[in-house]
Design an enzyme around this catalytic site. Structure first.
Site, PDB file in Angstrom:
ATOM      1  N   PHE A   2     -60.892  18.028  38.612  1.00 22.61           N
ATOM      2  CA  PHE A   2     -61.528  17.814  39.908  1.00 22.61           C
ATOM      3  C   PHE A   2     -62.953  17.300  39.687  1.00 22.61           C
ATOM      4  O   PHE A   2     -63.431  17.211  38.554  1.00 22.61           O
ATOM      5  CB  PHE A   2     -61.552  19.122  40.706  1.00 22.61           C
ATOM      6  CG  PHE A   2     -60.190  19.751  40.858  1.00 22.61           C
ATOM      7  CD1 PHE A   2     -59.353  19.400  41.897  1.00 22.61           C
ATOM      8  CD2 PHE A   2     -59.744  20.696  39.937  1.00 22.61           C
ATOM      9  CE1 PHE A   2     -58.090  19.970  42.028  1.00 22.61           C
ATOM     10  CE2 PHE A   2     -58.483  21.268  40.051  1.00 22.61           C
ATOM     11  CZ  PHE A   2     -57.656  20.906  41.102  1.00 22.61           C
ATOM     12  N   SER A  47     -51.742  19.771  42.512  1.00 21.69           N
ATOM     13  CA  SER A  47     -52.818  20.741  42.310  1.00 21.69           C
ATOM     14  C   SER A  47     -53.896  20.543  43.369  1.00 21.69           C
ATOM     15  O   SER A  47     -54.315  19.414  43.619  1.00 21.69           O
ATOM     16  CB  SER A  47     -53.443  20.574  40.924  1.00 21.69           C
ATOM     17  OG  SER A  47     -52.515  20.907  39.915  1.00 21.69           O
ATOM     18  N   CYS A  54     -57.792  26.169  40.642  1.00 23.71           N
ATOM     19  CA  CYS A  54     -56.696  25.203  40.640  1.00 23.71           C
ATOM     20  C   CYS A  54     -55.384  25.912  40.938  1.00 23.71           C
ATOM     21  O   CYS A  54     -54.940  26.777  40.178  1.00 23.71           O
ATOM     22  CB  CYS A  54     -56.625  24.508  39.277  1.00 23.71           C
ATOM     23  SG  CYS A  54     -55.287  23.293  39.142  1.00 23.71           S
ATOM     24  N   THR A  56     -51.182  25.507  42.714  1.00 23.46           N
ATOM     25  CA  THR A  56     -50.072  24.564  42.872  1.00 23.46           C
ATOM     26  C   THR A  56     -49.452  24.671  44.260  1.00 23.46           C
ATOM     27  O   THR A  56     -49.123  25.778  44.723  1.00 23.46           O
ATOM     28  CB  THR A  56     -48.992  24.840  41.807  1.00 23.46           C
ATOM     29  OG1 THR A  56     -49.570  24.722  40.506  1.00 23.46           O
ATOM     30  CG2 THR A  56     -47.845  23.860  41.937  1.00 23.46           C
ATOM     31  N   ALA A  70     -51.439  34.296  41.326  1.00 20.35           N
ATOM     32  CA  ALA A  70     -50.996  35.330  40.402  1.00 20.35           C
ATOM     33  C   ALA A  70     -51.964  36.512  40.395  1.00 20.35           C
ATOM     34  O   ALA A  70     -53.142  36.361  40.744  1.00 20.35           O
ATOM     35  CB  ALA A  70     -50.883  34.747  38.985  1.00 20.35           C
ATOM     36  N   HIS A 108     -60.812  26.138  36.602  1.00 20.67           N
ATOM     37  CA  HIS A 108     -60.578  27.390  35.875  1.00 20.67           C
ATOM     38  C   HIS A 108     -61.827  28.257  36.019  1.00 20.67           C
ATOM     39  O   HIS A 108     -62.852  27.987  35.390  1.00 20.67           O
ATOM     40  CB  HIS A 108     -60.297  27.101  34.400  1.00 20.67           C
ATOM     41  CG  HIS A 108     -59.097  26.238  34.180  1.00 20.67           C
ATOM     42  ND1 HIS A 108     -58.872  25.558  33.009  1.00 20.67           N
ATOM     43  CD2 HIS A 108     -58.043  25.936  35.002  1.00 20.67           C
ATOM     44  CE1 HIS A 108     -57.740  24.880  33.096  1.00 20.67           C
ATOM     45  NE2 HIS A 108     -57.226  25.093  34.303  1.00 20.67           N
ATOM     46  N   THR A 154     -76.374  21.672  41.404  1.00 26.36           N
ATOM     47  CA  THR A 154     -77.366  21.584  40.336  1.00 26.36           C
ATOM     48  C   THR A 154     -78.145  22.892  40.247  1.00 26.36           C
ATOM     49  O   THR A 154     -78.596  23.427  41.255  1.00 26.36           O
ATOM     50  CB  THR A 154     -78.347  20.417  40.598  1.00 26.36           C
ATOM     51  OG1 THR A 154     -77.600  19.200  40.686  1.00 26.36           O
ATOM     52  CG2 THR A 154     -79.363  20.305  39.468  1.00 26.36           C
TER      53      THR A 154
END
Length: 240
Positions: A2, A47, A54, A56, A70, A108, A154
């Site tokens: 991404f 995704s 991320c 699905t 999960a 992640h 930033t």
């Protein structure tokens, strides 16, 4: 992959516990609506970044989509804090024609940070955050990139000793990301810039190959110490 440029803010419209016998775990199914702008080219298995995580796509229609989360993801992100009506930042995975206006974001989450203060600065807002895992602070540098709830921002200040960093949201960004509504005590998903991790692994690998695994930490400490001494000497020179 991404960019950290949030495309739209969706709304969680349902949370359903998954059946362990079919899902393989005690996870949760999220339905996210009010996001038709990112579903025109959607396909099962795509995704989508949800608050920087991320996930699905398992079902979708013209206005909403469903994802499974999960148990491990619920524990390591702020997705476990979502309720019906919660707003979430959304971004589709990059395509070959995507402009890279933010930075490389994997989706992640490394840790969750707690907002410790929100300070107005003109029409901007400065957020101070304290990460749950303090070890990530070594990758967080002033003027570097960081991803907060999926938004590329930033870093404006860092204090390793006290364990916090700051970012600023300008008025334009405040209107387009969920973080603008967060207050002290709220949790924010954090993904640090992967470049820092890669550099660290490369440097450690180099020294392990040069002086051995046991000698690498001492060598690195010596080099860092010398750089700090040179920096302090330079600062003293400017002050005298």
């Amino acid at each position: 992959m991404f960019t950290g440029l949030v495309e739209t803010v969706g709304t969680v419209t349902s949370l359903t516990a998954l059946d362990p016998s079919t899902s393989g775990g005690n996870g949760t199914s999220l339905t996210i609506s009010d996001c038709s702008s990112i579903l025109s080219d959607a396909a099962l298995g795509d995704s989508i970044s949800v608050n920087g995580t991320c996930l699905t796509v398992t079902e979708f229609d013209g206005q909403s989509f469903k994802v499974g989360v999960a148990p491990e993801t619920l524990r390591r992100t702020n997705l476990g804090d979502l309720t019906t009506g919660s707003p979430v930042n959304l971004e589709r995975a990059v395509s070959a024609t995507t402009r890279m206006g933010g930075h490389f974001v994997q989706g992640h989450v490394d840790t969750v940070a707690t907002v410790t203060s929100v300070t107005p600065d003109g029409n901007a807002l400065t957020f101070r955050l304290s990460p749950r895992e303090k070890s990530v602070l070594r990758y967080i540098v002033e003027k570097g990139y960081i991803t907060l709830d999926g938004a590329s921002l930033t870093i404006t200040r860092v204090d390793d000793g006290q364990g916090w960093f700051e970012v600023m949201l300008i008025a334009y960004t405040q209107e387009r990301v969920v973080m603008a509504k967060k207050q002290a005590g709220d949790g924010v998903n954090v993904e640090i810039d992967i470049v820092g991790k890669l550099v660290e692994k490369s440097v450690v690998g180099y020294f392990e190959g040069t002086v051995g695994k046991e000698g690498a930490p001492a060598m690195l400490e010596k080099i860092v110490g010398r750089l700090v001494e040179e920096k302090m000497a330079s600062l003293k020179g400017h002050q005298s």
